[in-house]
Design an enzyme around this catalytic site. Structure first.
Site, PDB file in Angstrom:
ATOM      1  N   ASP A 207       0.834  -1.205   0.000  1.00  0.00           N
ATOM      2  CA  ASP A 207       0.000   0.000   0.000  1.00  0.00           C
ATOM      3  C   ASP A 207       0.874   1.263   0.000  1.00  0.00           C
ATOM      4  OD1 ASP A 207      -2.826   0.940   0.453  1.00  0.00           O
ATOM      5  OD2 ASP A 207      -1.918   1.844   2.225  1.00  0.00           O
ATOM      6  N   GLU A 277       1.690  -0.419  -4.913  1.00  0.00           N
ATOM      7  CA  GLU A 277       0.678   0.582  -5.265  1.00  0.00           C
ATOM      8  C   GLU A 277       1.381   1.943  -5.267  1.00  0.00           C
ATOM      9  OE1 GLU A 277      -3.324   2.850  -3.761  1.00  0.00           O
ATOM     10  OE2 GLU A 277      -1.618   2.486  -2.466  1.00  0.00           O
TER      11      GLU A 277
HETATM   12  C1  GLC Z   1      -4.264   2.988  -0.563  1.00  0.00           C
HETATM   13  C2  GLC Z   1      -5.482   2.115  -0.456  1.00  0.00           C
HETATM   14  C3  GLC Z   1      -6.631   2.950  -0.005  1.00  0.00           C
HETATM   15  C4  GLC Z   1      -6.297   3.526   1.349  1.00  0.00           C
HETATM   16  C5  GLC Z   1      -4.999   4.314   1.300  1.00  0.00           C
HETATM   17  C6  GLC Z   1      -4.488   4.606   2.661  1.00  0.00           C
HETATM   18  O1  GLC Z   1      -4.353   3.925  -1.565  1.00  0.00           O
HETATM   19  O2  GLC Z   1      -5.714   1.467  -1.672  1.00  0.00           O
HETATM   20  O3  GLC Z   1      -7.820   2.229   0.043  1.00  0.00           O
HETATM   21  O4  GLC Z   1      -7.332   4.355   1.785  1.00  0.00           O
HETATM   22  O5  GLC Z   1      -3.990   3.587   0.656  1.00  0.00           O
HETATM   23  O6  GLC Z   1      -3.991   3.427   3.247  1.00  0.00           O
END
Ligand code: GLC
Length: 554
Positions: A207, A277
């Protein structure tokens, strides 16, 4: 199982809160997931990614972790997870779990210790605490804004009751950012990785993998485009080769962390993988996350954010193949996830809808017809699944689910909604529990009929059981495409562009399959060749908003 499975895998995202609910409390759980795993094997995916199920007060739906090595009772127990893992592996499915390293929950013992220990303590150094500016330190240390809206700093009250330091939270105030320059934090996460690797997971989705390191001195910064995307990145149009970076995204120092993690994973058997991500652009910069000694994959958000437009799609596909290919990594492809408007709605929107804005009652009059939008969504999926590399699917897209656009205000749960005072609807519309059986309570999500977000009546039409027996359903389309993709080895193939078509036609060949997507306004004459699959049924010329797979002539 073949080596380096992640190079071509189709990975299905389960959002545990909304997939299947075994205990009937209205929130999905591991027992529910376990009972439905055979459906995923039958669908034909290779792996499953679970959004977080670790201990959490659920202020950001589990992306606020209070204990990284235990399961929240809402979802079950470690023993339940072992059952899921064992069953999944027996079905030939790999399991990837979500790791949230950028921030913890404010309930985490580390943060509680940092609060208690006071300014200047080693514990405070685990997070990003600073004195405020101005007289009495009443103003935040800098001007950074939270991705969810409002300031990225919150002031604490010290143990003696006086107003104290401020801590950084790029997301909700319940998600304090960790200090990744701290050796304690680094070592703790290596242990967390090992804990789950020992448990048998096949990899991690990381994440906010672009956020861990903040620029020295935490300089003020105003993004070129207000609000919106998880990256707060510049708009795609003003991106030059390497646009300036925000001081909290994509800093060079993150790569050292992933090189260390790469080594940790390499110490295990079975091709374990990291998928980042990282909302950074352009693709050439994103490719740094997947250099040979870093992560195996990174999400291709440039692809996700590309509108339904022929030239733009060809360009992003070509750029992706080149950028990732240059570092020896596969490209990934994705159209939907738990943070964006579902693509069976999004690709047909006729208005600007930045990530995080969501859709709600204010937009009802300007929404596209849902059958038209689904037609486009199916055409987009048929193009995506024909591409070499790895693809991500988000639960419910195989049912053609549209975004839920009419959630009542008082049902909303995304912190974005609260932190923007209702200005942005946020992400709840893609997170509604999915339908399994048209006639069952909660459409088969559980047996009690309870649901943490209300399910629309429309769900009966989209339920899996009614789609199973319909050869023209979206579910049947996904199954067919996934089977053909496997049979023809498309995940490990190559794109050869086919010329001679209108600008709004995307035409390519991958191995022995010719793929033609019509994004224009007139039907397209097809070359000779048997039709293997079509995103919508047709006869004769290829209709608008349709993708076809043909057996290519030699
Ligand atoms: C990422 C996740 C999202 C979350 C954010 C904070 O972007 O995909 O759902 O709110 O991180 O952890």
């Amino acid at each position: 199982m073949a080596s380096e499975w992640w190079r071509s895998a189709v990975i299905y995202q389960v959002y545990p809160r909304s997939f299947a609910d075994g205990d009937g409390d209205g929130v999905g759980d591991l027992r529910g997931i376990r009972s439905r795993l055979p459906e995923l094997a039958e669908l034909g995916v290779d792996a499953v990614w679970f959004s977080p199920f670790m201990t959490s007060p659920q202020r950001d739906a589990g992306y606020d972790v209070a204990d990284y090595t235990d399961i929240d009772p809402l979802f079950g127990s470690l023993a339940d997870f072992t059952d899921v893992l064992t069953d999944a592996h027996a079905l030939g499915l790999r399991i990837i779990i979500d790791l949230v390293p950028n921030h913890t929950s404010s309930d985490h013992v580390w943060f509680q210790a940092a609060l208690a220990a006071g300014p200047g303590s080693p514990e405070r150094d685990w997070y990003i605490f600073r004195d405020g500016k101005g007289a009495g330190g009443d103003e935040p240390p800098n001007n950074w804004q939270s991705v969810f809206g409002g300031p990225a700093w919150t002031r604490v009250t010290e143990a003696d009751g006086t107003p104290g330091q401020w801590y950084l939270h790029l997301f909700d105030s319940s998600q304090p950012d960790l200090n990744w320059r701290s050796p304690f934090v680094r070592a703790a996460f290596v242990d967390i990785l090992k804990f789950w690797l020992d448990w048998g997971v096949d990899g991690f989705r990381v994440d906010v993998a672009h956020g861990l390191i903040k620029a020295e001195g935490l300089p003020d910064y105003t993004p070129p485009q207000a609000g919106g995307s998880m990256g707060g990145r510049p708009g795609a149009d003003d991106v030059e080769d390497e646009p300036p970076l925000a001081p909290y995204w994509g800093q060079e120092g993150v790569h050292e962390i992933y090189r260390e993690w790469h080594e940790v994973l390499a110490g295990y058997d079975g091709d374990r993988a990291l998928c980042g991500e990282a909302w950074v652009e352009p693709l050439s910069r994103l490719a740094k996350w997947v250099r040979p000694d870093e992560m195996q994959q990174t999400f291709n958000f440039a692809y996700l954010e590309t509108p339904w437009e022929g030239g733009a799609l060809r360009e992003v596909i070509q750029d992706s193949l080149e950028a990732f290919g240059a570092v020896g990594a596969p490209s990934t492809w994705v159209l939907s996830n738990h943070d964006v408007v579902r693509h069976a709605t999004r690709l047909a929107l006729a208005f600007e809808n930045p990530q995080g804005a969501g859709i709600g009652p204010r937009d009802l009059k300007r929404l596209p017809d849902r059958f038209f939008a689904l037609r486009r969504g199916r055409a987009a999926t048929a193009l995506m699944l024909a591409l070499p590399g790895s693809s991500y699917l988000y639960q419910g897209e195989e049912l053609g689910l549209p975004e839920v656009v009419d959630l009542p205000d008082d049902a909303r749960q995304d912190p974005t909604w609260f932190r923007t005072g209702g200005e942005r609807y946020g992400r709840d519309g893609c997170r509604v529990p999915i339908p399994w059986e048209a006639g069952a309570p909660a459409y088969g999500f559980n047996e009690t009929g309870r649901s943490w977000l209300p399910q629309p009546k429309l769900w009966a039409e989209y339920a899996r059981d009614v789609q199973k027996s319909d050869p023209e359903s979206t579910l049947s389309l996904y199954r067919t495409l996934l089977e053909l993709r496997r049979q023809h080895g498309l995940g490990l193939g190559e794109v050869e562009w086919l010329g001679g078509y209108h600008e709004q036609v995307v035409a390519l060949r991958n191995r022995d399959v010719t793929v033609i997507a019509n994004l224009g306004t007139a039907p397209v004459t097809l070359p000779a060749g048997d039709i293997l699959a079509a995103s919508s049924p047709f006869e004769g010329r290829l209709p608008v908003d349709t993708t076809v797979w043909l057996r290519a002539a030699e």
